[in-house]
Scaffold this active site. Structure first.
Site, PDB file in Angstrom:
ATOM      1  N   HIS A 290     -11.733   2.982 -13.254  1.00  0.00           N
ATOM      2  CA  HIS A 290     -10.549   3.360 -14.229  1.00  0.00           C
ATOM      3  C   HIS A 290      -9.253   2.623 -13.814  1.00  0.00           C
ATOM      4  O   HIS A 290      -8.571   1.829 -14.743  1.00  0.00           O
ATOM      5  CB  HIS A 290     -10.544   4.882 -14.133  1.00  0.00           C
ATOM      6  CG  HIS A 290      -9.426   5.307 -15.230  1.00  0.00           C
ATOM      7  ND1 HIS A 290      -8.315   5.724 -15.109  1.00  0.00           N
ATOM      8  CD2 HIS A 290      -9.692   5.631 -16.559  1.00  0.00           C
ATOM      9  CE1 HIS A 290      -7.563   6.083 -16.091  1.00  0.00           C
ATOM     10  NE2 HIS A 290      -8.597   6.232 -17.153  1.00  0.00           N
TER      11      HIS A 290
ATOM     12  N   ASP B  65      -4.272   6.532  -9.920  1.00  0.00           N
ATOM     13  CA  ASP B  65      -5.334   6.354 -10.660  1.00  0.00           C
ATOM     14  C   ASP B  65      -6.383   6.481  -9.622  1.00  0.00           C
ATOM     15  O   ASP B  65      -6.282   7.066  -8.399  1.00  0.00           O
ATOM     16  CB  ASP B  65      -5.327   5.179 -11.498  1.00  0.00           C
ATOM     17  CG  ASP B  65      -5.849   5.422 -12.786  1.00  0.00           C
ATOM     18  OD1 ASP B  65      -7.261   5.417 -12.687  1.00  0.00           O
ATOM     19  OD2 ASP B  65      -5.413   5.511 -13.907  1.00  0.00           O
TER      20      ASP B  65
ATOM     21  N   GLU C 204       5.328  -1.885   6.917  1.00  0.00           N
ATOM     22  CA  GLU C 204       4.035  -1.572   7.706  1.00  0.00           C
ATOM     23  C   GLU C 204       3.057  -2.707   8.063  1.00  0.00           C
ATOM     24  O   GLU C 204       3.049  -3.682   7.246  1.00  0.00           O
ATOM     25  CB  GLU C 204       3.208  -0.605   6.659  1.00  0.00           C
ATOM     26  CG  GLU C 204       1.909   0.206   7.284  1.00  0.00           C
ATOM     27  CD  GLU C 204       2.175   1.191   8.398  1.00  0.00           C
ATOM     28  OE1 GLU C 204       3.284   2.014   8.107  1.00  0.00           O
ATOM     29  OE2 GLU C 204       1.251   1.350   9.211  1.00  0.00           O
TER      30      GLU C 204
ATOM     31  N   ASP D 119      -0.337   1.953   5.688  1.00  0.00           N
ATOM     32  CA  ASP D 119      -0.590   2.290   4.281  1.00  0.00           C
ATOM     33  C   ASP D 119       0.251   0.913   3.759  1.00  0.00           C
ATOM     34  O   ASP D 119       1.348   0.881   3.187  1.00  0.00           O
ATOM     35  CB  ASP D 119       0.274   3.264   3.832  1.00  0.00           C
ATOM     36  CG  ASP D 119       1.474   3.375   4.484  1.00  0.00           C
ATOM     37  OD1 ASP D 119       1.952   3.168   5.693  1.00  0.00           O
ATOM     38  OD2 ASP D 119       2.700   3.967   3.895  1.00  0.00           O
TER      39      ASP D 119
ATOM     40  N   ASN E 272       6.372   6.954   8.100  1.00  0.00           N
ATOM     41  CA  ASN E 272       6.273   7.765   6.747  1.00  0.00           C
ATOM     42  C   ASN E 272       5.317   8.859   6.549  1.00  0.00           C
ATOM     43  O   ASN E 272       4.965   9.370   5.670  1.00  0.00           O
ATOM     44  CB  ASN E 272       6.317   6.723   5.509  1.00  0.00           C
ATOM     45  CG  ASN E 272       4.986   6.289   5.465  1.00  0.00           C
ATOM     46  OD1 ASN E 272       4.304   6.203   6.245  1.00  0.00           O
ATOM     47  ND2 ASN E 272       4.961   5.393   4.161  1.00  0.00           N
TER      48      ASN E 272
ATOM     49  N   SER F 174      -5.848   6.364 -22.008  1.00  0.00           N
ATOM     50  CA  SER F 174      -5.718   5.584 -20.651  1.00  0.00           C
ATOM     51  C   SER F 174      -5.218   4.196 -20.751  1.00  0.00           C
ATOM     52  O   SER F 174      -4.683   3.515 -19.895  1.00  0.00           O
ATOM     53  CB  SER F 174      -6.938   5.571 -19.888  1.00  0.00           C
ATOM     54  OG  SER F 174      -7.027   7.008 -19.170  1.00  0.00           O
TER      55      SER F 174
ATOM     56  N   ASP G 225       6.322   2.329   9.675  1.00  0.00           N
ATOM     57  CA  ASP G 225       7.486   2.761   8.967  1.00  0.00           C
ATOM     58  C   ASP G 225       7.677   4.352   9.105  1.00  0.00           C
ATOM     59  O   ASP G 225       8.656   4.616   8.402  1.00  0.00           O
ATOM     60  CB  ASP G 225       7.365   2.124   7.634  1.00  0.00           C
ATOM     61  CG  ASP G 225       6.302   2.793   6.944  1.00  0.00           C
ATOM     62  OD1 ASP G 225       5.353   3.660   7.509  1.00  0.00           O
ATOM     63  OD2 ASP G 225       6.142   2.615   5.441  1.00  0.00           O
TER      64      ASP G 225
ATOM     65  N   ASP H 125     -18.210   2.918 -28.041  1.00  0.00           N
ATOM     66  CA  ASP H 125     -19.370   2.243 -28.349  1.00  0.00           C
ATOM     67  C   ASP H 125     -19.407   0.733 -28.270  1.00  0.00           C
ATOM     68  O   ASP H 125     -18.516   0.075 -28.998  1.00  0.00           O
ATOM     69  CB  ASP H 125     -19.542   2.558 -29.931  1.00  0.00           C
ATOM     70  CG  ASP H 125     -20.739   1.960 -30.314  1.00  0.00           C
ATOM     71  OD1 ASP H 125     -21.448   1.009 -29.991  1.00  0.00           O
ATOM     72  OD2 ASP H 125     -21.153   2.406 -31.627  1.00  0.00           O
TER      73      ASP H 125
ATOM     74  N   ASP I 139      -7.670 -11.637 -10.088  1.00  0.00           N
ATOM     75  CA  ASP I 139      -6.738 -11.484 -11.173  1.00  0.00           C
ATOM     76  C   ASP I 139      -5.667 -10.475 -10.981  1.00  0.00           C
ATOM     77  O   ASP I 139      -4.694 -10.476 -11.773  1.00  0.00           O
ATOM     78  CB  ASP I 139      -7.386 -11.002 -12.568  1.00  0.00           C
ATOM     79  CG  ASP I 139      -6.924 -12.085 -13.433  1.00  0.00           C
ATOM     80  OD1 ASP I 139      -6.127 -13.079 -13.335  1.00  0.00           O
ATOM     81  OD2 ASP I 139      -7.607 -12.042 -14.685  1.00  0.00           O
TER      82      ASP I 139
END
Ligand SMILES: [Ca+2]
Ligand SMILES: [Ca+2]
Ligand SMILES: [Ca+2]
Ligand SMILES: [Ca+2]
Length: 492
Positions: free
Chosen positions: A195, A140, A160, A176, A171, A361, A169, A103, A149
């Site tokens: 999130h 996530d 890479e 990546d 992998n 979280s 590399d 809220d 930031d």
């Protein structure tokens, strides 16, 4: 309030069937078939078919996708249960974030006012704010890779070259450079939900840069691994593959602010992946879940996973609110939830800006951030020492006595100032790294008690000291219980 939260949680569980296809994870017998060719003899009913969608080498897991069926077809289930080549199998379940929609108006009044006093964050920054040699994998919804930031604290892959369609590399992941997106299977773990960006900011927004906020740690390396989609829903197989990636990348800490509820002890294959992280010495920080219930790993009811696995590298985090009490929505358990940290109305980064964030979280990244600071102060510490140190240096809250293992809420300053002392002692006392790693913390603490008793002779110091020793023994018992339970394979 509680029932409302619970209903929302149930609604999230039921409503967000994000993936059209049913999938299963199959772990073959060691020395058995290395590919699911064993399945070739199997035919499903006329409406459904299956195909292999992925293979996860570190856990030796085949991901099978079933088209044309909302459930696992009975023929497949019978086949998998009876095939001697199959060690075990499970559904590739959904995982959901532990964000709790808040809220905004009421909770904004509180955010940022008392929290510094509770957890001693400003005093901590007077002592230490950087962990440039530590890396944290953030599993996530991805990260806002362009956020001013956050961008300075993004992990980058030294082997890479970005955006050249080559896998330098070797992998198995092309380009990546900033991690990987296991949801869309591309090299850009950009956050299309928010999130992951919110978790990132609490943990490691750059401090003292004239921008927005400061995270717990101002300078570190955050490896963004996208396992949740734009609706904050992911799959076990994404998380398992991301854990394998994080282990191979050599991170120190993994943060998971998501989970799934289960009354059968959770996914054994996810547990196996976290065991790989444990063997690599990685601290695994997991949010306790938001259904406001007891995560009782011994009980009959639902418990949240991964936070409830009895692995001693997992540190499970509950949420406290503006009154420094357990938040209504927070899950708890006196053995499987280790400590609490603030998780209501926390100001943090969002894609393109800032927002307030609530849920367990939001609590987990406080712990990941301070774990990074502790490792930076004491690089010789193993994961057990970091976790024991954190749990012993919480603030005792009566309400948490039978709801968390440590009986307390995170206190950054207590944890870092005492770790600073340990770092100084280790510099002065020379190296004793030949000793039993697990007991180093205990030995120095017991010695500290004796020293204080002898030199100061103050009853209050002794009481405090012995209380701390008692608490350490209690926590060590709990951690030992987790290890024994794991070894004996008690049915969690
Ligand atoms: Ca690569
Ligand atoms: Ca490349
Ligand atoms: Ca992407
Ligand atoms: Ca900043």
């Amino acid at each position: 309030m509680k029932s409302k939260v619970f209903l929302i949680f149930i609604f999230l569980l039921i409503s967000q069937k994000a993936w059209g296809e049913t999938r299963v994870l199959i772990r073959m017998q060691e020395g058995g078939e290395s590919s699911p060719s064993v399945l070739q003899g199997l035919s499903l009913n006329e409406n459904s078919s299956f195909s292999q969608s992925n293979y996860l080498p570190a856990t030796d897991v085949h991901v099978l996708e079933i088209e044309g069926s909302d459930d696992i077809p009975q023929e497949l289930e019978n086949f998998l249960n009876n095939s001697p080549e199959v060690l075990y199998w499970e559904e590739d379940k959904e995982i959901v974030s532990h964000y709790y929609p808040n809220d905004p108006y009421y909770e904004r009044q509180w955010a940022g006012q008392d929290i510094e006093d509770f957890i001693g964050i400003e005093s901590t920054w007077g002592l230490i704010r950087s962990a440039p040699d530590v890396s944290i994998a953030l599993l996530d919804s991805g990260c806002d890779l362009n956020h001013p930031d956050l961008a300075p604290n993004l992990w980058t892959n030294p082997g890479e070259i970005a955006s050249n369609q080559q896998d330098e590399d070797h992998n198995g992941y092309i380009d990546d450079y900033y991690g990987y997106d296991f949801v869309n299977r591309d090299s850009t773990p950009q956050d299309d939900n928010g999130h992951g960006t919110m978790v990132f900011g609490i943990m490691a927004a750059q401090g003292d840069n004239g921008q927005g906020i400061a995270g717990v740690v101002w300078d570190t390396n955050v490896l963004c691994l996208k396992v949740l989609n734009e609706n904050e829903v992911g799959r076990l197989s994404f998380a398992i593959e991301a854990i394998e990636y994080a282990v191979n990348a050599g991170v120190d800490i993994i943060n998971t602010s998501w989970g799934f509820a289960d009354d059968q002890g959770g996914s054994p294959i996810l547990e196996e992946a976290i065991t790989l992280a444990q063997e690599a010495g990685i601290i695994f920080v997991a949010s306790a879940g938001n259904n406001g219930t007891n995560n009782d790993p011994m009980g009959q009811g639902l418990a949240n996973y991964p936070s409830s696995y009895q692995l001693d590298n997992i540190i499970a985090v509950a949420a406290t609110d503006s009154h420094d009490t357990l938040a209504d929505f927070s899950n708890y358990n006196e053995l499987s939830v280790d400590l609490a940290a603030p998780g209501v109305g926390i100001l943090t980064t969002a894609p393109g800006g800032y927002t307030y964030f609530t849920g367990t979280s939001a609590s987990a990244p406080f712990v990941s951030g301070v774990a990074a600071l502790l490792l930076s102060m004491n690089p010789q510490w193993g994961y057990q020492e970091v976790i024991e140190h954190l749990l012993v240096h919480t603030d005792y809250l009566p309400e948490l006595e039978d709801k968390t293992l440590s009986q307390g809420r995170l206190n950054l300053y207590k944890a870092t100032s005492t770790a600073q002392q340990a770092a100084n002692d280790s510099l002065e006392g020379g190296s004793d790294s030949d000793g039993d790693q697990e007991l180093v913390g205990f030995n120095s603490q017991v010695a500290g008690c004796q020293l204080q008793s002898q030199t100061q002779g103050q009853a209050s110091t002794s009481y405090r000291c012995f209380y701390l020793m008692g608490l350490m023994l209690y926590i060590a018992q709990g951690l030992a219980f987790k290890r024994i339970a794991k070894e004996k394979n008690w049915g969690f």
